[in-house]
Design an enzyme around this catalytic site. Sequence first.
Site, PDB file in Angstrom:
ATOM      1  N   LYS A   1     -28.295  46.272  44.824  1.00 24.64           N
ATOM      2  CA  LYS A   1     -28.899  44.927  44.936  1.00 24.64           C
ATOM      3  C   LYS A   1     -30.401  45.099  45.164  1.00 24.64           C
ATOM      4  O   LYS A   1     -30.851  45.451  46.245  1.00 24.64           O
ATOM      5  CB  LYS A   1     -28.261  44.156  46.079  1.00 24.64           C
ATOM      6  CG  LYS A   1     -28.674  42.675  46.113  1.00 24.64           C
ATOM      7  CD  LYS A   1     -27.825  41.890  47.105  1.00 24.64           C
ATOM      8  CE  LYS A   1     -28.224  40.412  47.121  1.00 24.64           C
ATOM      9  NZ  LYS A   1     -29.611  40.162  47.535  1.00 24.64           N
TER      10      LYS A   1
ATOM     11  N   LYS B   1     -24.266  43.180  52.169  1.00 29.95           N
ATOM     12  CA  LYS B   1     -25.647  43.315  52.692  1.00 29.95           C
ATOM     13  C   LYS B   1     -25.692  44.470  53.680  1.00 29.95           C
ATOM     14  O   LYS B   1     -24.854  44.547  54.589  1.00 29.95           O
ATOM     15  CB  LYS B   1     -26.044  42.017  53.417  1.00 29.95           C
ATOM     16  CG  LYS B   1     -25.930  40.753  52.585  1.00 29.95           C
ATOM     17  CD  LYS B   1     -27.051  40.608  51.599  1.00 29.95           C
ATOM     18  CE  LYS B   1     -28.297  40.152  52.305  1.00 29.95           C
ATOM     19  NZ  LYS B   1     -29.397  39.793  51.398  1.00 29.95           N
TER      20      LYS B   1
END
Length: 315
Positions: free
Chosen positions: A113, A307
């Site tokens: 990401k 995350k």
Amino acid sequence: MEVKEEIQALKEKLVKYNHEYYVLDQPSVPDSEYDRLIQRLIKLEEEHPELKTADSPTVRVGGKVLDAFIKVDHQTPMLSLGNAFNEADLRAFDARVKEALGKTAVPYVCELKIDGLAVSLTYEDGQFTLGATRGDGSTGENITENLKTIRTIPLKVDATGRLEVRGEAFMPKASFEKLNEARLENDEEPFANPRNAAAGSLRQLDSKVAAKRNLDIFLYAVGEAPVEKEAHSAYLTYLETLGFKTNKEREVCQSMDDVIDYIHRWTTKRANLSYEIDGIVVKVDDIAAQQQLGFTAKSPRWAIAYKFPAEEVVT
Ligand SMILES: NC(=O)c1cnc(N)c2cc(Br)sc12
């Protein structure tokens, strides 16, 4: 050689050298040769403005100064991703996907990401015609001239009809450090992080400024394409064959156990990357399964963003 022929020959050489240097990391000529040719082309285009075209390599150095950015409505919304913060979240996501598909195993594509600015690139009959920020997902800003200065964005691709691709524009860590050193020397406010530096650079009204910021991009999704593929991983390979830069660290994982292993590996390896990442994107690879799963109001049910824990700031 006639001017028109010389300009055509220069453009072909510069497009080839640009792709070798910026996308393949395999330059066949030294920078000095590239610079000599681009200066020659700039001179010829200044002397013969009627021969300058929108896809000329000279747009890479910028030139247009806008008064403001024009709003752009995205044909298909650029959605955000649901978040996962731990293994339990990932396994819950996997259980929901398997339940909805009635499957006991679902292949996922794991992708880094990128911590940058989401952008959309539109090509009409192969010509790069529109570049826009994500904005609120439905409406973004037209930053075409600034995106044309990113050397890894092809100005022309071999695709008929309409092609719209999405990716993350970013500033490599080394460029970020160099830029902030220069800003401090000029008593300017340094950027807090590479993401802000990339966003600030692409929101410059003068594309000559963006051209000097050494931005880069990874493409990671197709909004609209003249071809259909059965797997997301096949779309990424399709983008590579068109000359787009994709992130080579991606892996197809056959189970959530393998996804979690990929995440563990990149949690440590991320420090050695030349660009910042803030997580791992996990997507169901099969396109038919993605369509079956569909979307919630704001994000796909077939993808999730793991995350990384916020890094401890040592004060
Ligand atoms: N590879 C990917 O899909 C990817 C990489 N980096 C990002 N910042 C994002 C954001 C969305 Br939304 S998808 C995605």
